[in-house]
Design a protein around this motif. Sequence first.
Motif, mmCIF file in Angstrom:
data_model
loop_
_atom_site.group_PDB
_atom_site.id
_atom_site.type_symbol
_atom_site.label_atom_id
_atom_site.label_comp_id
_atom_site.label_asym_id
_atom_site.label_seq_id
_atom_site.Cartn_x
_atom_site.Cartn_y
_atom_site.Cartn_z
ATOM 1 N N GLU A 59 0.820 -1.193 0.000
ATOM 2 C CA GLU A 59 0.000 0.000 0.000
ATOM 3 C C GLU A 59 0.866 1.259 0.000
ATOM 4 O O GLU A 59 2.081 1.199 0.220
ATOM 5 N N ARG A 60 0.208 2.388 -0.254
ATOM 6 C CA ARG A 60 0.875 3.693 -0.267
ATOM 7 C C ARG A 60 0.238 4.540 0.833
ATOM 8 O O ARG A 60 -0.942 4.856 0.751
ATOM 9 N N VAL A 61 1.031 4.900 1.839
ATOM 10 C CA VAL A 61 0.479 5.603 2.997
ATOM 11 C C VAL A 61 1.257 6.888 3.257
ATOM 12 O O VAL A 61 2.491 6.881 3.296
ATOM 13 N N LYS B 122 -2.927 6.242 -10.547
ATOM 14 C CA LYS B 122 -3.776 5.048 -10.472
ATOM 15 C C LYS B 122 -2.938 3.775 -10.313
ATOM 16 O O LYS B 122 -1.903 3.616 -10.941
ATOM 17 N N HIS B 123 -3.424 2.893 -9.455
ATOM 18 C CA HIS B 123 -2.814 1.574 -9.282
ATOM 19 C C HIS B 123 -3.941 0.596 -8.997
ATOM 20 O O HIS B 123 -4.738 0.808 -8.068
ATOM 21 N N ALA B 124 -4.016 -0.459 -9.769
ATOM 22 C CA ALA B 124 -5.165 -1.367 -9.710
ATOM 23 C C ALA B 124 -5.336 -2.043 -8.359
ATOM 24 O O ALA B 124 -6.461 -2.338 -7.936
ATOM 25 N N THR B 125 -4.242 -2.295 -7.654
ATOM 26 C CA THR B 125 -4.335 -3.070 -6.416
ATOM 27 C C THR B 125 -3.738 -2.371 -5.192
ATOM 28 O O THR B 125 -4.102 -2.709 -4.062
ATOM 29 N N LYS B 126 -2.828 -1.451 -5.402
ATOM 30 C CA LYS B 126 -2.149 -0.807 -4.273
ATOM 31 C C LYS B 126 -2.898 0.451 -3.840
ATOM 32 O O LYS B 126 -2.877 1.467 -4.531
ATOM 33 N N LYS B 127 -3.566 0.379 -2.699
ATOM 34 C CA LYS B 127 -4.352 1.510 -2.223
ATOM 35 C C LYS B 127 -3.454 2.666 -1.767
ATOM 36 O O LYS B 127 -2.335 2.458 -1.314
ATOM 37 N N PHE B 128 -3.987 3.875 -1.911
ATOM 38 C CA PHE B 128 -3.318 5.085 -1.449
ATOM 39 C C PHE B 128 -4.123 5.614 -0.270
ATOM 40 O O PHE B 128 -5.324 5.856 -0.374
ATOM 41 N N GLY C 154 -6.834 5.805 -7.096
ATOM 42 C CA GLY C 154 -6.293 6.798 -8.011
ATOM 43 C C GLY C 154 -7.348 7.833 -8.324
ATOM 44 O O GLY C 154 -8.355 7.520 -8.957
ATOM 45 N N THR C 155 -7.150 9.079 -7.880
ATOM 46 C CA THR C 155 -8.160 10.116 -8.076
ATOM 47 C C THR C 155 -7.606 11.474 -7.647
ATOM 48 O O THR C 155 -6.460 11.580 -7.217
ATOM 49 N N HIS C 156 -8.436 12.525 -7.747
ATOM 50 C CA HIS C 156 -8.042 13.874 -7.366
ATOM 51 C C HIS C 156 -8.942 14.362 -6.233
ATOM 52 O O HIS C 156 -10.177 14.301 -6.347
ATOM 53 N N PHE C 157 -8.331 14.866 -5.157
ATOM 54 C CA PHE C 157 -9.126 15.328 -4.019
ATOM 55 C C PHE C 157 -8.313 16.292 -3.173
ATOM 56 O O PHE C 157 -7.085 16.379 -3.290
ATOM 57 N N ASN C 158 -9.020 17.016 -2.305
ATOM 58 C CA ASN C 158 -8.407 17.990 -1.406
ATOM 59 C C ASN C 158 -8.763 17.625 0.028
ATOM 60 O O ASN C 158 -9.876 17.205 0.319
ATOM 61 N N ILE C 159 -7.789 17.763 0.927
ATOM 62 C CA ILE C 159 -8.029 17.511 2.354
ATOM 63 C C ILE C 159 -7.572 18.725 3.153
ATOM 64 O O ILE C 159 -6.449 19.196 2.978
#
Length: 386
Positions: free
Chosen positions: A216-218, A231-237, A250-255
């Motif tokens: 995963e990507r944290v 975008k990555h089919a299996t590795k969550k961000f 894989g997407t665009h967002f603001n926090i």
Amino acid sequence: MSKERLTYLWELYLNNKISPSECKELLAYIAIADEEMLEVIDHSQRHQLNDLILSEKQADKIFGRILEDKRLVKTTKNVRLNLTFVKYAAAIVIITSCIGIYLFKAQKGVSTSVNFAKNAPINADEQSIRLKTSKGEELALDSAGGYLSLLDNQVAVIDSRGTAHQILADNETKVQQLVLQVPKGATYQIKLPDGSNVWLNSASSLSFPSRFSDLERVVQLDGEAYFEVAKHATKKFKVISNENVVEVLGTHFNISAYKGDDDIITTLVEGSVRVAFSNNQRLLKPGEQALSNVRKHTIFTQLANVSSVLAWKSGYFDFQDVDLQTIMEQIERWYDVDVSYQGTIAPIKFGGTFSKSKSLDELLDHLETLGKLRFKREGRRLIVTS
């Protein structure tokens, strides 16, 4: 010219990163532009630009101001004005000129701007964008400019010409945990090891590994940031802020997750995200935002004004029916001042936009005339009275 190319050139111009040849290309297209140009300009300005009525003399004057921009190529003086160009010439001047704040619902006319220029906070000489390593190293990134890149197993600063300047040795086999800290009065971009892009707002920090794991990507966020996740089919961000976890593929967002705020606000621009907070989960659609209340441990979803949320990324404040305290919080984070209040401040709301490249005194002058407020500066202390 493709819409993607047009958008790219327009953003370069607004962020003062456009080259002479690129500026020539942009201006040449503007001279023959059709309605596609309006789609590139921010939606919040679109209706105002359509309502502009300018004489040929006024248009020539505006066009002359554009040509005074040193980034523009002199040969563009031969470009002939037409009715379409009048509108877009005005657009550039209006959007890149100084703007003001208006008292919400007190005026119908609103000036807006998306021009980004480097701002000099009150104590800019004492602050810098810093990268901290797990080994205790601390590197100042301001002087190098550009953005931070972690591609190709190296940590480097990419300057405005695209040249990479390596700042950490590439012979490290052990993954390091890095922390990027952006001070008040600044913003900064980073390209993560997976190719994801992150823009950090002022007074924000991002913690991330020099290389992501295979699972995963944290990353961890304190403050505000805009994410364009590869975008990555299996590795969550995952983005962790306090107890709030935003999970995507894989997407665009603001926090927005500043310490002290009641809500951690996640705004989705495109794709989908899952927000988990205190045993509650919400799946957002584009144009929605989740408010994770830190005190009540609840999640509330609502429609978002995306252009207003992302105004900081383009270098301006965008106040939409907000109270004075909210404005003061943003002023504290950008101009590096400590705000205090004296006496009873009548509840009042403001709307409008203001360029972050302008000085604090200019912003305060606008607020004084519109809100019957008074401001007193004592060093870094800003006192608000009615």
